[in-house]
Design a protein around this motif. Structure first.
Motif, mmCIF file in Angstrom:
data_model
loop_
_atom_site.group_PDB
_atom_site.id
_atom_site.type_symbol
_atom_site.label_atom_id
_atom_site.label_comp_id
_atom_site.label_asym_id
_atom_site.label_seq_id
_atom_site.Cartn_x
_atom_site.Cartn_y
_atom_site.Cartn_z
ATOM 1 N N PRO A 122 40.307 0.451 -16.042
ATOM 2 C CA PRO A 122 39.400 1.348 -16.771
ATOM 3 C C PRO A 122 38.777 2.378 -15.835
ATOM 4 O O PRO A 122 38.737 2.197 -14.611
ATOM 5 C CB PRO A 122 38.330 0.390 -17.328
ATOM 6 N N VAL A 123 38.295 3.457 -16.422
ATOM 7 C CA VAL A 123 37.688 4.529 -15.639
ATOM 8 C C VAL A 123 36.436 4.005 -14.939
ATOM 9 O O VAL A 123 35.586 3.342 -15.548
ATOM 10 C CB VAL A 123 37.336 5.728 -16.541
ATOM 11 N N GLY A 124 36.318 4.295 -13.641
ATOM 12 C CA GLY A 124 35.197 3.794 -12.852
ATOM 13 C C GLY A 124 34.182 4.873 -12.525
ATOM 14 O O GLY A 124 34.514 6.061 -12.440
ATOM 15 N N THR A 125 32.934 4.455 -12.329
ATOM 16 C CA THR A 125 31.859 5.339 -11.891
ATOM 17 C C THR A 125 31.023 4.607 -10.846
ATOM 18 O O THR A 125 31.201 3.400 -10.631
ATOM 19 C CB THR A 125 30.936 5.766 -13.049
ATOM 20 N N VAL A 126 30.103 5.317 -10.201
ATOM 21 C CA VAL A 126 29.270 4.682 -9.173
ATOM 22 C C VAL A 126 27.822 4.519 -9.634
ATOM 23 O O VAL A 126 26.933 4.302 -8.820
ATOM 24 C CB VAL A 126 29.316 5.475 -7.851
ATOM 25 N N ARG A 127 27.594 4.598 -10.925
ATOM 26 C CA ARG A 127 26.244 4.340 -11.449
ATOM 27 C C ARG A 127 26.150 2.887 -11.894
ATOM 28 O O ARG A 127 26.950 2.418 -12.706
ATOM 29 C CB ARG A 127 25.922 5.277 -12.601
ATOM 30 N N ARG A 128 25.152 2.202 -11.364
ATOM 31 C CA ARG A 128 24.962 0.784 -11.659
ATOM 32 C C ARG A 128 24.744 0.578 -13.156
ATOM 33 O O ARG A 128 24.026 1.334 -13.799
ATOM 34 C CB ARG A 128 23.733 0.288 -10.877
ATOM 35 N N PRO A 129 25.374 -0.476 -13.741
ATOM 36 C CA PRO A 129 25.133 -0.768 -15.155
ATOM 37 C C PRO A 129 23.645 -0.905 -15.429
ATOM 38 O O PRO A 129 22.909 -1.535 -14.655
ATOM 39 C CB PRO A 129 25.868 -2.100 -15.372
ATOM 40 N N PHE A 131 29.478 -1.731 -5.694
ATOM 41 C CA PHE A 131 29.204 -2.694 -6.768
ATOM 42 C C PHE A 131 29.388 -2.047 -8.139
ATOM 43 O O PHE A 131 30.040 -2.612 -9.031
ATOM 44 C CB PHE A 131 27.775 -3.227 -6.630
ATOM 45 N N ALA A 132 28.818 -0.857 -8.333
ATOM 46 C CA ALA A 132 28.913 -0.182 -9.627
ATOM 47 C C ALA A 132 30.359 0.162 -9.970
ATOM 48 O O ALA A 132 30.789 0.027 -11.126
ATOM 49 C CB ALA A 132 28.056 1.082 -9.619
ATOM 50 N N LEU A 133 31.113 0.614 -8.979
ATOM 51 C CA LEU A 133 32.511 0.963 -9.228
ATOM 52 C C LEU A 133 33.302 -0.260 -9.674
ATOM 53 O O LEU A 133 34.061 -0.201 -10.655
ATOM 54 C CB LEU A 133 33.124 1.562 -7.963
ATOM 55 N N ALA A 155 32.180 -3.018 -11.017
ATOM 56 C CA ALA A 155 31.714 -3.466 -12.331
ATOM 57 C C ALA A 155 32.299 -2.601 -13.441
ATOM 58 O O ALA A 155 32.654 -3.105 -14.517
ATOM 59 C CB ALA A 155 30.188 -3.440 -12.380
ATOM 60 N N SER A 156 32.417 -1.293 -13.214
ATOM 61 C CA SER A 156 32.974 -0.411 -14.245
ATOM 62 C C SER A 156 34.475 -0.604 -14.397
ATOM 63 O O SER A 156 35.026 -0.389 -15.478
ATOM 64 C CB SER A 156 32.662 1.053 -13.922
ATOM 65 N N TRP A 157 35.159 -1.033 -13.336
ATOM 66 C CA TRP A 157 36.582 -1.339 -13.453
ATOM 67 C C TRP A 157 36.839 -2.627 -14.231
ATOM 68 O O TRP A 157 37.948 -2.853 -14.707
ATOM 69 C CB TRP A 157 37.202 -1.459 -12.059
ATOM 70 N N SER A 158 35.823 -3.483 -14.356
ATOM 71 C CA SER A 158 35.952 -4.746 -15.112
ATOM 72 C C SER A 158 34.802 -4.853 -16.105
ATOM 73 O O SER A 158 33.887 -5.662 -15.944
ATOM 74 C CB SER A 158 35.950 -5.955 -14.164
ATOM 75 N N PRO A 159 34.812 -4.018 -17.152
ATOM 76 C CA PRO A 159 33.644 -3.927 -18.044
ATOM 77 C C PRO A 159 33.377 -5.178 -18.871
ATOM 78 O O PRO A 159 32.293 -5.306 -19.443
ATOM 79 C CB PRO A 159 33.999 -2.737 -18.946
#
Length: 653
Positions: A75-82, A99-101, A103-107
């Motif tokens: 999935p599309v990743g970002t560097v903003r913490r959930p 960490f944010a990246l 987490a976004s790769w494994s939503p």
């Protein structure tokens, strides 16, 4: 396509395309070019101005056209913490952007599982394909890497180092980085990525050509049984482009040398403007019979003026105590004729306006307003803000999203202003809980631990009465436990962490509980807890393995070296523990060389490990000096009580 009826909405409005593959038109050339670059290079950079549709091109254009049998696509990743993960839950030495990246790769996984992981370890453990397929990954909104709170201008980005290491590795990883024009050059200059940037692996996304804009207007209507009358779509597109011509005139797409789909001979259409106007058109014409005629078309300038009013109102509310008149004074010079003496708004306000696509960062290194928006802006500014329509005001959901966005660059006053409005609404407990958690983040990042505790506890109290929130409550309780450890309240921390573990038996929480037990002097309990975490999580728990290795090293347990050889030794505490384990085995020269650089503000336990290595090497004066510094306890947490006697012994050497 099959018709979905006139009740469905064919246009997404001012939001990126996500699951709207059937609505993205006019970008076929861009999709094909970007897909070819991404599959053909280890690193591809997609850049362009805000609002041009970069995210939409990836999510609704390229990703759906990839064959999942040939590639492992994350999935599309970002560097903003959930937003539901409190800042205090991350280990102090963990990189929050990594960490944010991850987490976004494994939503669909609990994000706290990724605390302490590197990009390399994540890809090795979470996306290993037995068929050796290439791994395709995306870092979207990469400008956030350079604008995060606490980063100095030009400061080193550890996340880019890690991505560079992955690209240089044995696994075939193809990275697509999506970034605004303003920060594209920062990416190209980064040492960790420079070696992977090759000729042609960069793509600039331009606004829509006339023909592409006509596709983007007409084709979404096919699925809902509506059409434009002859000449109506052309008239709409020309109005969006800010030109006047006969409706029969047809544009011609001529890609330039860089692969751009916009001909320099044709006025361009901004995708955001098209979506705003077409969404308004659909709301007005969706229930009418017959084709959409030129008489049905809305006034494009009026729609864009409404966009300007909304943006101005939001930015004034967030940054200027609702003083829209003052904001208009700051922005008006940018809507007038170009001139070198034009004064820009303050950086923070200009950045907020650019994030909402009212301004853009121009080729001359200055913020500017597009020619197409200048007229609508002047129309909005020509009437008193007190008369602007209230329907354009920000609602509660928008406030929380804006607060989360403001937290990233450290605009804490904006965060507090927005979320305190949410805490006053008793009818929305979930929003109130999110707001309290954000207030806890602000206090924690600013070092006000008592206030952070108050807000986090109120957040988990509010979440606790809602269904399906055990994971969120456990995460908040873990954050509370970590803060209590920072305050040396280890017994209270154990209570909170045990409560978190009952709700969500995650190895990360077990690891935090083990540290609390260790600082309480319960060595065997700490090791047993880490053994349990490793049985549960296996190789996916490097933080538990690192913690056990460090604790066993302090206990002079020979098993420490085996653990520490299996984890990244990036942290000073881990390097010192590894050096101490080597010294125990008699490898004194290698042990001394393995010690990290140390200073007066180093962690006391790290200092004591270094002192023990120096003592083993016969350098007793140095050992005594380091032990004295460890005893003084200038770090975040003091020396554990069970290690005090060892420090005193070394001081007496």
């Amino acid at each position: 396509m099959t018709s979905s009826g006139r009740g469905s909405h064919p246009f997404v409005g001012p939001h990126p395309f996500r699951d709207d593959v059937a609505k993205l038109f006019g970008r076929d050339h861009d999709v094909a070019e970007l897909k070819k670059l991404w599959l053909g290079h280890r690193l591809t950079i997609l850049h362009g101005p805000p609002g041009v549709g970069k995210t939409s091109l990836v999510t609704a254009g390229v990703l759906p056209r990839l064959d999942p049998s040939r590639f492992d696509v994350l999935p599309v990743g970002t560097v903003r913490r959930p937003s539901f993960v409190p800042a205090a839950v991350l280990p102090e030495d963990s990189d929050p952007q990594v960490f944010a990246l991850l987490a976004s790769w494994s939503p669909f996984e609990n994000p706290i599982r990724f605390a302490g992981l590197t990009v390399r370890s994540y890809l090795r453990r979470h996306h290993w394909s037995p068929y050796g397929r290439p791994i395709l990954v995306v870092l979207d909104h990469a400008e956030d890497v350079f604008t995060a709170f606490g980063r100095s201008p030009g400061g080193h980005a550890r996340i880019l180092d890690q991505l560079g290491e992955v690209l240089a590795g044995d696994r075939e990883v193809h990275l697509l980085v999506v970034v605004s024009d303003e920060y594209a050059e920062c990416l190209r200059r980064h040492d960790g990525l420079r070696a992977h940037i090759t000729q042609g692996a960069s793509y600039k996304l331009e606004p829509l050509s006339r023909e592409a804009a006509l596709d983007a207007c007409r084709r979404p209507l096919d699925d809902v049984g509506k059409t434009f009358a002859p000449g109506a779509a052309e008239r709409l597109v020309d109005a969006l482009a800010g030109v006047s011509r006969p409706a029969s005139t047809k544009g011609h797409r001529r890609p330039d040398a860089s692969g751009s789909s916009t001909s320099p001979a044709e006025p361009a259409v901004e995708p955001l403007h098209l979506q705003l106007v077409c969404a308004a058109l659909w709301e007005a014409a969706r229930w009418s019979d017959g084709p959409i005629s030129a008489d049905d078309l809305p006034d494009a300038d009026d729609i864009l003026a409404g966009h300007c009013r909304r943006v101005l109102r939001e930015v004034a509310h967030e940054h200027l105590d609702d003083d829209v008149e003052h904001l208009l004074t700051l922005v008006r010079p940018l809507a007038e004729a170009e001139g070198a003496d034009r004064e820009e708004p303050p950086q923070r306000i200009a950045a907020a306006l650019a994030a909402r696509r009212l301004l853009r960062f121009g080729d001359k290194g200055r913020y500017e307003m597009s020619t197409r928006l200048a007229g609508p802006f002047q129309r909005a500014a020509s009437v008193p803000p007190s008369t602007w329509p209230e329907k354009e005001a920000q609602d509660g959901g928008d406030r929380l999203a804006a607060a989360e966005a403001a937290l990233h660059p450290g605009w804490f006053d904006v965060v507090e202003r927005l979320v305190r409005e949410e805490t006053r609404d008793p009818s929305a407990p979930r929003s109130r809980a999110q707001a309290e958690s954000l207030l806890g983040d602000v206090a924690y990042v600013n070092g006000d631990l008592d206030t952070a505790l108050t807000h986090y506890r109120e957040a988990y109290r509010l979440f606790d009465v809602l269904r399906g929130t055990d994971q969120i409550v456990a995460t908040l309780l873990t954050a509370v436990g970590r803060i209590l450890m920072d305050q040396n309240a280890y017994r209270a921390a154990v209570t909170e962490l045990r409560s978190a573990l009952r709700r969500c038996p995650e190895p990360v929480i077990q690891t935090e509980l083990a540290w609390a037990l260790w600082y309480l002097g319960q060595e065997s309990g700490a090791v047993d807890m880490l053994n349990g975490a490793l049985r549960t999580g296996g190789d996916d728990t490097p933080e538990a393995l690192r913690a056990r290795g460090e604790i066993l090293s302090d206990l002079s347990d020979p098993r420490a070296l085996d653990d520490l050889k299996r984890v990244p030794r990036e942290l000073a505490s881990t390097q010192a523990a590894y050096a101490l384990a080597l010294a125990r085995e008699g490898d004194l020269r290698e042990a001394v060389e393995a010690l990290p650089p140390l200073g007066v503000d180093s962690d006391p336990t790290t200092l004591l490990r270094a002192a023990r290595v120096m003592a083993a090497a016969g350098r007793h004066a140095e050992a005594a000096r380091l032990a004295q510094a460890a005893r003084a306890g200038c770090g975040r947490r003091p020396l554990p009580a069970q290690l005090m006697a060892e420090a005193d012994r070394l001081i007496a050497l």
